[in-house]
Design an enzyme around this catalytic site. Structure first.
Site, PDB file in Angstrom:
ATOM      1  N   LEU A 184       0.868  -1.178   0.000  1.00 18.43           N
ATOM      2  CA  LEU A 184       0.000   0.000   0.000  1.00 18.43           C
ATOM      3  C   LEU A 184       0.903   1.225   0.000  1.00 18.43           C
ATOM      4  O   LEU A 184       1.397   1.659   1.041  1.00 18.43           O
ATOM      5  CB  LEU A 184      -0.921  -0.004   1.223  1.00 18.43           C
ATOM      6  N   ILE A 185       1.133   1.775  -1.184  1.00 19.15           N
ATOM      7  CA  ILE A 185       2.147   2.811  -1.354  1.00 19.15           C
ATOM      8  C   ILE A 185       1.498   4.189  -1.444  1.00 19.15           C
ATOM      9  O   ILE A 185       0.511   4.386  -2.150  1.00 19.15           O
ATOM     10  CB  ILE A 185       3.018   2.527  -2.597  1.00 19.15           C
TER      11      ILE A 185
ATOM     12  N   LYS B 131      -8.516   3.610   7.174  1.00 14.49           N
ATOM     13  CA  LYS B 131      -7.511   2.551   7.044  1.00 14.49           C
ATOM     14  C   LYS B 131      -8.176   1.189   6.846  1.00 14.49           C
ATOM     15  O   LYS B 131      -7.688   0.355   6.070  1.00 14.49           O
ATOM     16  CB  LYS B 131      -6.621   2.523   8.288  1.00 14.49           C
TER      17      LYS B 131
ATOM     18  N   GLY C  66       3.566   0.608   5.673  1.00 12.50           N
ATOM     19  CA  GLY C  66       4.720   1.264   6.284  1.00 12.50           C
ATOM     20  C   GLY C  66       4.474   1.714   7.706  1.00 12.50           C
ATOM     21  O   GLY C  66       5.171   2.607   8.205  1.00 12.50           O
TER      22      GLY C  66
ATOM     23  N   GLN D 149      -1.634   4.170  14.749  1.00  5.69           N
ATOM     24  CA  GLN D 149      -0.647   3.098  14.802  1.00  5.69           C
ATOM     25  C   GLN D 149      -0.337   2.644  16.228  1.00  5.69           C
ATOM     26  O   GLN D 149       0.776   2.234  16.536  1.00  5.69           O
ATOM     27  CB  GLN D 149       0.623   3.531  14.061  1.00  5.69           C
TER      28      GLN D 149
ATOM     29  N   CYS E 147      -1.528  26.493   1.098  1.00  6.53           N
ATOM     30  CA  CYS E 147      -1.192  25.551   2.165  1.00  6.53           C
ATOM     31  C   CYS E 147       0.189  25.933   2.673  1.00  6.53           C
ATOM     32  O   CYS E 147       0.853  26.800   2.102  1.00  6.53           O
ATOM     33  CB  CYS E 147      -1.238  24.096   1.679  1.00  6.53           C
TER      34      CYS E 147
END
Length: 483
Positions: free
Chosen positions: A183-184, A265, A287, A296, A457
């Site tokens: 999953l990049i 997610k 990652g 996480q 931004c």
């Protein structure tokens, strides 16, 4: 030109059948990669090493560099192969090659033999070392940590004078393990985790969840292609792209703020698992590192895993960010990652660090899963070898960046809500409106289209990507504001 390829030590301790299979796969991988450097290259496998011979000396640097990037190789020896008559002849040939290199330095001699001879390796080391010590100016023998190590190999009736030792990548040859789907996102973590699985022998396919339009996807494709070209070119892999903007919009509309990150997610895991099932891929790769961001924590990672039965591998789980960035620099993805904006972590203002399963399932009960199924069904799958040609033929999109403001212009602050509240943007005599980037696609058309909008931004990266995205949708009244 000849190279001796030494196997990664973990390969040599395998059973005979497994070791032979690994060596065959590594030999095939070397052939597949080196044919792009020199079509005349010959690759011959042996039980404990692999020989690479190429006829064109001009290709030597290319071949050497390519070999250092192939998983499964411990080190590479560049050698000159010559016949020999006796131990004194070995010494004379070594003296000619090493005399200039050893002047004023300490050295030792290391010898390996294959075959039957009337002397031992230690006999050759002592004889050659003593001769060099007597006949090279201002040099001395030092057996531990010398300035130079003279490496020799005697293979039956052939003397291999080792001119250079190059460190390999290590790991297992690609193809010895099963396929994975990474999953990049284009950031530091996903690139490094993809590399680590390639190094461990997996053929890594790529899955990208597009939240930022074509410009974002091009950047991620560049990262994926770089990783494949540099470390995995021996095998064909897929690049899968899913338009996840509708999924994010559904989450924003239906899910409570603190649960959004975990739900997103879980949706990504469900979608990636469906893609993996379609192509017979055994595991997903992410990652994620323990405690790096709110999603996480162990509690949240367990809930994310529960969204699918597919195995999820997290090679960076115990790594700190500094180490990850160092690895990204070493593998060449750091420059890409520096300019890649973070999307997933900014949709929720106050993300939970200890999500409750029943609460998550309750929030997901309001989600229209037809949106997710549509995203999976419409996924675009591309052979990664086609990415460069495809991008090379695509027109280069640009958007104007300005620091000047007109009286009728509107500065559109596209930062996430918490960033806007933490550091509000105020400008004298210029209208400022707020519209988080993840709502631009669905809400920009509702704005007064007679005005020019300057997207803002903090770093200018997200605003440029979003301006390009709006241009793709047909809106020409956008620029990037960089004060």
């Amino acid at each position: 030109m000849k190279f001796i390829i030494k196997l990664f030590p973990e390969i040599t301790i395998k059973s005979q059948s497994v070791r032979l299979r690994f060596i065959k796969i590594l030999t095939s991988n070397i052939r597949n990669i080196l044919k792009h450097c020199d079509e005349s290259v010959a690759v011959v496998r042996h039980w404990d090493h692999i020989e690479v011979r190429a006829g064109d000396e001009q290709h030597r640097p290319l071949v050497a560099d390519a070999l250092t990037l192939i998983p499964g190789i411990h080190h590479i020896l560049a050698v000159e192969e010559r016949p020999w008559q006796d131990m004194h002849d070995i010494y004379l040939q070594t003296l000619v090659m090493y005399r200039d290199r050893l002047v004023g330095k300490s050295f030792c001699v290391r010898v390996k033999r294959r075959g039957t001879h009337d002397f031992t390796s230690q006999d050759v080391e002592r004889y050659v070392g003593g001769g060099l010590n007597q006949n090279v100016d201002n040099t001395r023998v030092k057996l531990t940590h010398p300035d130079e190590t003279v490496l020799l190999e005697i293979d039956n009736d052939r003397l291999l004078l080792i001119t250079e030792r190059l460190e390999g990548l290590g790991g297992f040859p690609i193809g010895t393990q099963e396929d994975v789907l990474s999953l990049i996102s284009g950031g530091f973590d996903s690139g490094v985790s993809s590399y680590m699985l390639m190094r461990r022998g997996c053929r890594v396919n790529y899955c990208f969840f597009n939240l930022g339009g074509a410009a974002h996807e091009i950047g991620v494709r560049q990262v994926a292609h770089h990783l494949w070209r540099r470390f995995g070119q021996s095998h064909k892999v897929r690049f899968v792209s899913l338009d996840f903007a509708p999924v994010v919009n559904e989450i924003l509309a239906k899910v409570e703020d603190g649960q959004m990150g975990i739900v997103l997610k879980r949706m990504m895991v469900r979608a990636a698992s469906a893609i993996a099932e379609r192509y017979g891929i055994q595991a997903l790769v992410t990652g994620e590192a323990l405690g790096q961001v709110s999603s996480q924590t162990l509690t949240n990672l367990r809930l994310i895993d529960n969204a699918s039965d597919t195995l999820i591998l997290r090679p960076l789980i115990s790594h700190d960010k500094e180490h990850i960035i160092t690895l990204a620099h070493q593998i060449g993805t750091e420059e890409y990652a520096k300019t890649m904006p973070e999307y997933c972590g900014v949709i929720s203002k106050s993300p939970t660090v200890r999500a409750v399963k029943s609460r998550i399932e309750q929030e997901e009960g309001q989600f229209d899963f037809a949106v997710l199924e549509t995203a999976v069904a419409q996924a675009q799958v591309v052979d990664i070898r086609e990415l460069v040609a495809e991008e090379g033929n695509a027109p280069v999109a640009e958007v104007e960046t300005t620091a000047e403001l007109g009286s009728g212009d509107v500065v559109l602050d596209i930062r996430s809500q918490d960033e806007q509240e933490g550091c509000p943007l105020t400008l004298a005599n210029v209208a400022v409106q707020t519209l988080p980037f993840y709502k631009l696609g669905s809400h920009f058309g509702e704005l007064d289209q007679s005005k020019l909008y300057l997207l803002y931004c903090d770093r200018g990266v997200m605003s440029r990507l979003q301006a390009l995205y709006l241009r793709e949708q047909g809106f020409q009244n956008v620029k990037v504001y960089r004060p």
